[in-house]
Design an enzyme around this catalytic site. Structure first.
Site, PDB file in Angstrom:
ATOM      1  N   HIS A  17     -46.889 -43.704 -32.753  1.00 11.81           N
ATOM      2  CA  HIS A  17     -47.933 -44.288 -33.601  1.00 11.81           C
ATOM      3  C   HIS A  17     -47.458 -45.611 -34.192  1.00 11.81           C
ATOM      4  O   HIS A  17     -46.264 -45.902 -34.192  1.00 11.81           O
ATOM      5  CB  HIS A  17     -48.294 -43.318 -34.735  1.00 11.81           C
TER       6      HIS A  17
ATOM      7  N   HIS B  51     -44.572 -51.471 -35.351  1.00 12.93           N
ATOM      8  CA  HIS B  51     -43.605 -51.009 -34.359  1.00 12.93           C
ATOM      9  C   HIS B  51     -43.926 -49.556 -34.035  1.00 12.93           C
ATOM     10  O   HIS B  51     -44.742 -48.927 -34.716  1.00 12.93           O
ATOM     11  CB  HIS B  51     -42.168 -51.117 -34.894  1.00 12.93           C
TER      12      HIS B  51
END
Length: 178
Positions: free
Chosen positions: A120, A38
């Protein structure tokens, strides 16, 4: 409830990133399962019911544009020992959403970390130096069109991140530059 606001990846994107990890990196001791991939926008931490109510009410009224992230580099943060897939260029849309969400969290009485936002996807935790170099960099584009409130739940099988609430972003035509 321990929570964060962020974006999920599609099943195809999770498989694509896992395939890149398998091909470009050596086996990782604490690899993150693809189901947990995620992108966090704002980590909220432990929330009280009134904070959660204020936060969700404010999010119900927001509109922002969907945006894309070009995942094109492997990064490492020494202090938390995290290996991640990230982007060399952070689009304005990602920064704008992050700032807006941090402001809403602050208004709800939630202390969030301030500083440079780096979108990220964590691919491994507890990575001890020397950090492995990839055989080649990742090359994928992720379209983020729905914000989620994730809960961080720890259990016998490890941590997982169920989605508790979602908000769609405005969609623009694919040819529109974000």
């Amino acid at each position: 409830m321990r929570c964060f606001l962020g974006f999920d990846l599609t099943a195809a994107e999770k498989l694509q990133l896992q395939s890149w990890c398998d091909k470009a990196l050596p086996p990782l001791h604490k690899a993150v399962p693809p189901a947990n991939y995620h992108i966090t926008s704002v980590f909220l931490g432990q929330l009280e019911d009134d904070q959660l109510d204020h936060l969700t009410q404010a999010l119900d009224t927001l509109n922002w544009d969907a945006f894309e992230l070009h995942i094109d580099e492997l990064g490492y943060w020494k202090k938390p020992r995290i290996l991640y897939a990230g982007c060399q260029h952070i689009p304005d849309g990602a920064n704008a959403v992050h700032r807006q969400l941090a402001a809403i969290a602050h208004q709800a009485g939630i202390n969030v970390q301030h500083g440079h936002y780096v979108p990220h996807i964590t691919v491994a935790r507890k990575v001890v130096e020397p950090v492995p170099s990839p055989l080649f960099q990742p090359a994928m584009t992720i379209r983020l069109s729905q914000l989620h409130l994730f809960e961080s739940v720890s259990g016998k099988q490890g941590v997982h991140y169920p989605i508790r609430r979602s908000w769609p972003c405005r969609l623009r035509s694919p040819g529109h530059r974000l």
